[in-house]
Motif scaffolding. Structure first.
Motif, PDB file in Angstrom:
ATOM      1  N   ARG A   1      -0.036   4.447   0.401  1.00 43.18           N
ATOM      2  CA  ARG A   1      -0.417   5.577   1.234  1.00 43.18           C
ATOM      3  C   ARG A   1      -0.553   5.151   2.689  1.00 43.18           C
ATOM      4  N   LEU A   2      -0.293   6.111   3.556  1.00 46.52           N
ATOM      5  CA  LEU A   2      -0.478   5.875   4.983  1.00 46.52           C
ATOM      6  C   LEU A   2      -1.958   5.972   5.319  1.00 46.52           C
ATOM      7  N   LYS A   3      -2.341   5.331   6.410  1.00 54.35           N
ATOM      8  CA  LYS A   3      -3.724   5.410   6.840  1.00 54.35           C
ATOM      9  C   LYS A   3      -4.025   6.822   7.343  1.00 54.35           C
ATOM     10  N   VAL A   4      -5.239   7.211   7.167  1.00 51.25           N
ATOM     11  CA  VAL A   4      -5.663   8.542   7.595  1.00 51.25           C
ATOM     12  C   VAL A   4      -5.842   8.519   9.107  1.00 51.25           C
ATOM     13  N   ALA A   5      -5.312   9.523   9.761  1.00 54.55           N
ATOM     14  CA  ALA A   5      -5.406   9.602  11.220  1.00 54.55           C
ATOM     15  C   ALA A   5      -6.837   9.883  11.627  1.00 54.55           C
ATOM     16  N   LYS A   6      -7.245   9.260  12.730  1.00 53.41           N
ATOM     17  CA  LYS A   6      -8.593   9.496  13.239  1.00 53.41           C
ATOM     18  C   LYS A   6      -8.653  10.856  13.918  1.00 53.41           C
ATOM     19  N   THR A   7      -9.819  11.416  13.916  1.00 53.20           N
ATOM     20  CA  THR A   7      -9.976  12.713  14.587  1.00 53.20           C
ATOM     21  C   THR A   7      -9.974  12.473  16.086  1.00 53.20           C
TER      22      THR A   7
ATOM     23  N   ARG B   1       0.861  -1.190   0.000  1.00 55.97           N
ATOM     24  CA  ARG B   1       0.000   0.000   0.000  1.00 55.97           C
ATOM     25  C   ARG B   1       0.890   1.230   0.000  1.00 55.97           C
TER      26      ARG B   1
END
Length: 158
Positions: free
Chosen positions: A55-61, A53
Motif C-alpha cells: 500500500r501507498l503511504k497515506v497523504a498528510k492533511t 509494501r
C-alpha cells in the motif's frame, strides 16, 4: 463403490514410490524427507511479496496557510535568490579578473626573459668569430688553386 476406490488407489500408487518391505518408521521418515524436498513456487510468481509494501503511504492533511503570508515569503525568496545570483556573478567576475592579472604577469615575465636573452646574445655576439676571420680552408666554396694545393699536401703525407 469399493471398486472405484480400488481402481483410483491403484492408479494413484503407480505415480508414487511405494516402500515395500520397510518398517512403518522408515516409511514415515522417507515421506517426511520427500515432502520437505517439494519445491516452492518462485517468488516472482506470487502475487503478494512479504518484502514489498503493498500500500501507498497515506497523504498528510494539508496545513492551512494564509494567502498574505505566502505572498510575502515569495517576495523574500525572490530577494534571497536575487542576492545569491548577484554574489555568484561578482565571484565569477573576480575570478576572471584574477585570471587576467595572472596572464598579464606571465606575459610580462616572458617579455623580461626574452629581453635578458637578447641582451646576453648581444654581449656574446661581440666575442664570436666572424666568417672573414675563419681560415680559407673552411669555406665551402674554395678556388681551384686551393684544391690543387690541398691535393698535393695529401699526396705528400703518403
Amino acid at each position: 463403490m469399493d471398486e472405484v476406490q480400488d481402481l483410483d488407489l491403484s492408479e494413484f500408487e503407480k505415480y508414487f514410490t511405494v516402500f515395500e518391505g520397510s518398517s512403518q518408521e522408515d516409511v514415515a521418515y522417507a515421506k517426511l524427507f520427500w515432502s520437505s524436498l517439494s519445491l516452492q513456487p518462485p517468488v516472482e510468481s506470487s502475487l503478494i511479496s512479504v518484502d514489498i509494501r503493498q500500500r501507498l503511504k497515506v497523504a498528510k492533511t494539508p496545513q492551512p496557510t494564509k494567502h498574505d503570508s505566502k505572498i510575502s515569503t515569495d517576495s523574500k525568496d525572490d530577494e534571497i535568490l536575487q542576492r545569491a545570483y548577484q554574489r555568484q556573478r561578482e565571484d565569477e567576475k573576480k575570478r576572471y579578473m584574477e585570471m587576467g592579472n595572472k596572464r598579464e604577469e606571465i606575459m610580462a615575465l616572458l617579455k623580461k626573459q626574452r629581453e635578458e636573452r637578447i641582451k646576453k646574445e648581444m654581449i656574446s655576439f661581440q666575442h664570436k668569430p666572424r666568417k672573414s676571420e675563419l681560415p680559407e680552408r673552411l669555406h665551402l666554396k674554395t678556388p681551384a688553386e686551393h684544391l690543387v694545393q690541398d691535393i698535393k699536401e695529401v699526396q705528400a703525407l703518403k
